[in-house]
Design an enzyme around this catalytic site. Sequence first.
Site, PDB file in Angstrom:
ATOM      1  N   LEU A 263      55.109 -12.466  14.661  1.00  0.00           N
ATOM      2  CA  LEU A 263      54.329 -12.137  13.465  1.00  0.00           C
ATOM      3  C   LEU A 263      54.634 -13.136  12.359  1.00  0.00           C
ATOM      4  CD1 LEU A 263      54.887  -8.277  13.507  1.00  0.00           C
ATOM      5  CD2 LEU A 263      52.783  -9.474  14.105  1.00  0.00           C
TER       6      LEU A 263
ATOM      7  N   GLY B  95      54.533 -12.430   8.999  1.00  0.00           N
ATOM      8  CA  GLY B  95      54.487 -11.575   7.819  1.00  0.00           C
ATOM      9  C   GLY B  95      53.439 -10.499   8.004  1.00  0.00           C
TER      10      GLY B  95
ATOM     11  N   HIS C 275      60.118 -18.597   9.402  1.00  0.00           N
ATOM     12  CA  HIS C 275      60.709 -19.483   8.396  1.00  0.00           C
ATOM     13  C   HIS C 275      60.914 -20.887   8.970  1.00  0.00           C
ATOM     14  CE1 HIS C 275      61.927 -16.453   5.233  1.00  0.00           C
ATOM     15  NE2 HIS C 275      61.492 -15.689   6.229  1.00  0.00           N
TER      16      HIS C 275
ATOM     17  N   ASP D 203      55.842  -6.429   2.828  1.00  0.00           N
ATOM     18  CA  ASP D 203      56.028  -7.814   3.287  1.00  0.00           C
ATOM     19  C   ASP D 203      54.692  -8.544   3.231  1.00  0.00           C
ATOM     20  OD1 ASP D 203      57.524  -9.995   4.129  1.00  0.00           O
ATOM     21  OD2 ASP D 203      57.362  -9.531   6.249  1.00  0.00           O
TER      22      ASP D 203
ATOM     23  N   HIS E 296      63.762  -5.391   6.511  1.00  0.00           N
ATOM     24  CA  HIS E 296      62.817  -5.077   7.595  1.00  0.00           C
ATOM     25  C   HIS E 296      63.519  -5.001   8.957  1.00  0.00           C
ATOM     26  CE1 HIS E 296      62.702  -9.423   8.198  1.00  0.00           C
ATOM     27  NE2 HIS E 296      61.890  -9.642   7.177  1.00  0.00           N
TER      28      HIS E 296
END
Length: 382
Positions: free
Chosen positions: A304, A306, A135, A267, A210
């Site tokens: 990662l 997503g 993000h 996701d 998650h």
Amino acid sequence: MKNSLEGIHFQTGKPIQVITRDGIIQEIMELESSESKNLIAPGFVDLQVNGFQGIDFNDSNLKESDVLKVTRAMFESGVTTYFPTIITNSDDSIRKSLKTISLACASNGLIQSTVQGIHLEGPFLSKEEGPRGAHPLKYIQAPNWEKFSAWQEAAEGRIKLITLAPEWEGSFEFIEKCVESGVNVAIGHTAANTTQIEAAIRAGATLSTHLGNAAHLMLPRHPNYLWDQLASEKLWMSLIADGFHLPDTVLKVFLKVKPKTTFLISDATSFAGLPPGNYQSPIGGEVVLNKNGRLYMEKNPGLLAGSATSLLQCINYLVDHHLTSVQEAIEMASVRPMQFLDRGYSRGLSSGSIADLLVLDFNRANLEILQTIKAGELVYSK
């Protein structure tokens, strides 16, 4: 209109005939035998879909027609209910995406019945490297009820789930207001301590988004925010079981601790269903999708960006790696997320339920979608 399906009940393993009328399951009859050896199961439910097959819900150029394209792509992978997920972005971009999705729902009955809510993942997340994940830091901020209310207005009340980090000042009052307004609150992308997590649960948080991901690469052995959330009997847990987000040993332990309050999410990003390569993402900037399906940030391969995986692939991963049975994996992708949203939701296939159904080939190494039925209507056939 009356329809019927014959096959094998995904839970009992017995031959059944499912009779539907006007989009509702009227009756489930147990048969002595059936020519069809295909599995009949409820449609999958994915509460975290960022995009699919080149379409990103966070793209400022998102169109209503794009929402329909993703919805039809979802049907191909067995998903009959999903939450488009809007992530950390500028105020204007978040508002635009929410508005477009809302307009798509209002103008198309198929989208309206399939998109049963929107998941807002951010921007009220941790600023710390690791918990923040991919993000963008410049948009991360403290919970703001006035801003959230404006976004909910743009979404016409369709935001049904929000993920936030409860270490921000004012988080607990914000969580209480969300719950009072009918929005489910999840803890995620957090660096919160034990006291903050306990306070968030008391305020009404009911989910860990998650769990095990969006975390520091190194943590104190105890206490830490993973143990705190895993130990809480009031928190449900969503997992990405794609083989990249969590190792098998962690999946095995998590599933043992919360056997009935865990559900799967994909996701999925816009890169799900695309060929390997280097891509530009509004989530992580420059990202790489390798030939094995792992999606990561080019400048930081350890992080990662997503997932490029469908819910069906997650189910097959759990079964292939002997982490759970076919029946349990299907439940975690269909019944459980609905039970999280509605504690009164019945288990499995039942009379009176909406006829969101799947016909699956289970004679192969992997489950394969043969038919997807949405509210009694065939929306995908292989």
